[in-house]
Design a protein around this motif. Structure first.
Motif, PDB file in Angstrom:
ATOM      1  N   GLN A 136       1.081  -0.954  -0.312  1.00  0.00           N
ATOM      2  CA  GLN A 136       0.044   0.361   0.160  1.00  0.00           C
ATOM      3  C   GLN A 136       1.098   1.263   0.303  1.00  0.00           C
ATOM      4  N   THR A 137       2.504   1.636   0.988  1.00  0.00           N
ATOM      5  CA  THR A 137       3.159   2.384   0.319  1.00  0.00           C
ATOM      6  C   THR A 137       3.422   2.879  -0.697  1.00  0.00           C
ATOM      7  N   ALA A 138       3.608   1.839  -1.634  1.00  0.00           N
ATOM      8  CA  ALA A 138       3.692   1.807  -2.658  1.00  0.00           C
ATOM      9  C   ALA A 138       2.634   1.735  -3.694  1.00  0.00           C
ATOM     10  N   GLY A 139       1.272   2.096  -3.266  1.00  0.00           N
ATOM     11  CA  GLY A 139       0.475   1.967  -3.818  1.00  0.00           C
ATOM     12  C   GLY A 139      -0.066   0.472  -5.184  1.00  0.00           C
ATOM     13  N   ILE A 140       0.392   0.170  -4.672  1.00  0.00           N
ATOM     14  CA  ILE A 140       0.225  -1.908  -4.973  1.00  0.00           C
ATOM     15  C   ILE A 140      -1.155  -2.317  -3.626  1.00  0.00           C
ATOM     16  N   GLU A 141      -1.581  -2.534  -4.383  1.00  0.00           N
ATOM     17  CA  GLU A 141      -2.867  -3.894  -3.735  1.00  0.00           C
ATOM     18  C   GLU A 141      -2.547  -5.077  -3.865  1.00  0.00           C
ATOM     19  N   PHE A 142      -1.725  -5.773  -2.724  1.00  0.00           N
ATOM     20  CA  PHE A 142      -1.842  -7.095  -3.195  1.00  0.00           C
ATOM     21  C   PHE A 142      -2.464  -8.236  -2.644  1.00  0.00           C
ATOM     22  N   GLN A 143      -2.869  -8.848  -3.688  1.00  0.00           N
ATOM     23  CA  GLN A 143      -3.821 -10.331  -3.279  1.00  0.00           C
ATOM     24  C   GLN A 143      -2.959 -11.549  -3.258  1.00  0.00           C
ATOM     25  N   PHE A 144      -3.421 -12.062  -2.422  1.00  0.00           N
ATOM     26  CA  PHE A 144      -2.383 -13.761  -2.245  1.00  0.00           C
ATOM     27  C   PHE A 144      -3.242 -15.326  -2.769  1.00  0.00           C
ATOM     28  N   GLY A 145      -4.090 -14.988  -3.611  1.00  0.00           N
ATOM     29  CA  GLY A 145      -5.058 -16.164  -4.225  1.00  0.00           C
ATOM     30  C   GLY A 145      -3.791 -16.093  -5.517  1.00  0.00           C
ATOM     31  N   GLY A 146      -5.150 -17.091  -6.530  1.00  0.00           N
ATOM     32  CA  GLY A 146      -4.243 -17.397  -7.891  1.00  0.00           C
ATOM     33  C   GLY A 146      -3.641 -18.708  -7.720  1.00  0.00           C
ATOM     34  N   THR A 147      -2.467 -18.778  -8.133  1.00  0.00           N
ATOM     35  CA  THR A 147      -2.315 -20.112  -8.977  1.00  0.00           C
ATOM     36  C   THR A 147       0.039 -19.576  -8.878  1.00  0.00           C
ATOM     37  N   VAL A 148       0.441 -20.538  -8.269  1.00  0.00           N
ATOM     38  CA  VAL A 148       2.087 -20.513  -8.476  1.00  0.00           C
ATOM     39  C   VAL A 148       2.018 -21.630  -9.406  1.00  0.00           C
ATOM     40  N   ALA A 149       3.060 -20.840 -10.602  1.00  0.00           N
ATOM     41  CA  ALA A 149       3.052 -22.171 -11.904  1.00  0.00           C
ATOM     42  C   ALA A 149       3.958 -21.720 -12.567  1.00  0.00           C
ATOM     43  N   ASN A 150       4.732 -22.995 -12.946  1.00  0.00           N
ATOM     44  CA  ASN A 150       5.447 -22.146 -13.840  1.00  0.00           C
ATOM     45  C   ASN A 150       5.471 -21.414 -14.911  1.00  0.00           C
ATOM     46  N   THR A 151       6.567 -20.593 -15.820  1.00  0.00           N
ATOM     47  CA  THR A 151       6.529 -19.518 -16.175  1.00  0.00           C
ATOM     48  C   THR A 151       6.588 -18.975 -17.779  1.00  0.00           C
ATOM     49  N   LEU A 152       7.499 -20.701 -17.917  1.00  0.00           N
ATOM     50  CA  LEU A 152       7.812 -20.511 -19.108  1.00  0.00           C
ATOM     51  C   LEU A 152       7.790 -19.258 -20.240  1.00  0.00           C
ATOM     52  N   ASP A 153       6.862 -19.969 -20.241  1.00  0.00           N
ATOM     53  CA  ASP A 153       5.740 -19.895 -21.530  1.00  0.00           C
ATOM     54  C   ASP A 153       6.202 -17.693 -21.508  1.00  0.00           C
ATOM     55  N   ALA A 154       6.062 -17.837 -20.253  1.00  0.00           N
ATOM     56  CA  ALA A 154       5.681 -15.548 -20.104  1.00  0.00           C
ATOM     57  C   ALA A 154       7.183 -15.414 -20.554  1.00  0.00           C
ATOM     58  N   HIS A 155       8.229 -16.090 -20.391  1.00  0.00           N
ATOM     59  CA  HIS A 155       9.803 -16.040 -21.025  1.00  0.00           C
ATOM     60  C   HIS A 155       9.720 -15.855 -22.294  1.00  0.00           C
ATOM     61  N   ARG A 156       8.674 -16.916 -22.933  1.00  0.00           N
ATOM     62  CA  ARG A 156       8.579 -16.812 -24.860  1.00  0.00           C
ATOM     63  C   ARG A 156       8.198 -16.068 -24.846  1.00  0.00           C
ATOM     64  N   ILE A 157       7.367 -15.470 -24.687  1.00  0.00           N
ATOM     65  CA  ILE A 157       6.713 -14.151 -25.447  1.00  0.00           C
ATOM     66  C   ILE A 157       7.172 -12.895 -24.372  1.00  0.00           C
ATOM     67  N   ILE A 158       8.120 -12.955 -24.008  1.00  0.00           N
ATOM     68  CA  ILE A 158       8.649 -11.895 -23.331  1.00  0.00           C
ATOM     69  C   ILE A 158       9.810 -11.704 -24.337  1.00  0.00           C
ATOM     70  N   GLN A 159      10.709 -12.264 -24.333  1.00  0.00           N
ATOM     71  CA  GLN A 159      11.890 -12.730 -25.133  1.00  0.00           C
ATOM     72  C   GLN A 159      11.520 -13.175 -27.038  1.00  0.00           C
ATOM     73  N   HIS A 160      10.692 -12.877 -27.179  1.00  0.00           N
ATOM     74  CA  HIS A 160      10.042 -13.117 -29.181  1.00  0.00           C
ATOM     75  C   HIS A 160      10.046 -11.389 -29.502  1.00  0.00           C
ATOM     76  N   PHE A 161       9.287 -10.875 -28.129  1.00  0.00           N
ATOM     77  CA  PHE A 161       8.812  -9.510 -29.342  1.00  0.00           C
ATOM     78  C   PHE A 161       9.884  -8.480 -28.155  1.00  0.00           C
ATOM     79  N   GLN A 162      10.579  -8.889 -27.147  1.00  0.00           N
ATOM     80  CA  GLN A 162      11.602  -7.957 -27.094  1.00  0.00           C
ATOM     81  C   GLN A 162      13.123  -7.549 -28.690  1.00  0.00           C
ATOM     82  N   GLU A 163      12.532  -8.660 -28.847  1.00  0.00           N
ATOM     83  CA  GLU A 163      13.731  -9.317 -30.218  1.00  0.00           C
ATOM     84  C   GLU A 163      12.660  -8.443 -31.556  1.00  0.00           C
ATOM     85  N   GLU A 164      11.682  -8.871 -31.511  1.00  0.00           N
ATOM     86  CA  GLU A 164      11.334  -7.854 -32.468  1.00  0.00           C
ATOM     87  C   GLU A 164      10.587  -6.589 -32.313  1.00  0.00           C
TER      88      GLU A 164
END
Length: 272
Positions: A136-164
């Motif tokens: 809250q001091t940084a203007g971020i409203e953390f939520q603690f639900g959701g899912t912890v999961a593998n992020t490899l697909d996120a990396h693919r997308i970041i790297q691809h569009f960074q290059e492109e």
């Protein structure tokens, strides 16, 4: 300074199930969500890193625009050095602490409680209370639900569009992924999450959707980059290396914004 001189800042932030960030989290003075802000507050992160800083002889023609989402250390640097000819660009590099995490993932709250707090509801509530306050001091409203999961697909997308499409585009994708995961409790690398992130970066759905759907597109390249980070000795997050002309500066673990700022200033000082 000479035109064409280049200096780099590398930051490794991983979305996995381990971190060296201790419970005594550092306060963070920014009113906006940002990558470096995330590094101060988040134990589990998208396994991302960024590399930055090249010298340009002209005043502030930053290749990476200093939007409100820009890392606070960069904004503070330019605010405190208005006549500096040093500019910074950010390049993201992938790294995973727990590559064996499943794509489907598991409940984030329950995972934290069991793996980090001995399955104690009391300790988990202390953690969420503390993190909520810091956020809250940084203007971020953390939520603690959701899912912890593998992020490899996120990396693919970041790297691809960074290059492109460049580093600024990649930065917008990263900011969206952080926001979705930590403030909206969304899956870190689901197709819908990735599409939202690419859309926020101005990438048409007709361009992004095929890349997101093809899980093999860019996969080997990302895996090779991850191995490079491992070979470089990276094994925790955040991990920051500022590469200067004379020497490099490494910042590992939770740090105050001022420490990042000091490293940037030293690179500038030694670049003359």
């Amino acid at each position: 300074m000479k035109e064409g001189d280049h200096y780099f800042l590398k930051v490794f932030a991983a979305a996995s199930k381990r971190s060296r960030i201790k419970d005594s989290y550092q306060s963070f003075s920014t009113s906006q969500f940002s990558l470096v802000g995330a590094l101060h507050f988040y134990q589990n992160n998208l396994s991302i890193s960024y590399q930055s800083s090249h010298i340009n002889p002209h005043p502030h023609p930053q290749p990476y625009k200093l939007t409100p989402l820009a890392p606070p250390a960069l904004r503070l640097y330019y605010a405190s050095h208005p006549t500096s000819s040093t500019t910074f660009s950010i390049k993201y590099l992938p790294y995973q602490l727990y590559p064996e995490a499943s794509k489907e993932g598991e409940d984030k709250y329950e995972w934290y409680k069991k793996s980090k707090y001995g399955d104690s509801e009391e300790k988990m509530k202390m953690y969420t209370t503390l993190m909520t306050s810091y956020g809250q001091t940084a203007g971020i409203e953390f939520q603690f639900g959701g899912t912890v999961a593998n992020t490899l697909d996120a990396h693919r997308i970041i790297q691809h569009f960074q290059e492109e499409r460049g580093q600024e585009c990649a930065g917008k994708i990263v900011d969206s992924l952080y926001a979705q995961y930590f403030t909206a409790s969304l899956h870190p690398s689901a197709a819908s999450t990735l599409l939202t992130a690419t859309t926020s970066a101005g990438i048409p759905a007709s361009t992004a959707e095929p890349m997101i759907a093809d899980e093999y597109e860019g996969l080997q390249e990302v895996k090779m980059l991850i191995k490079e980070q491992e070979a470089n000795g990276v094994d925790s997050v955040p991990y920051v290396v500022v590469e200067g002309r004379r020497r490099d500066f490494t910042l590992e673990g939770a740090r105050e914004v001022g420490e990042y700022l000091k490293a940037l200033e030293q690179v500038d000082k030694e670049s003359g």
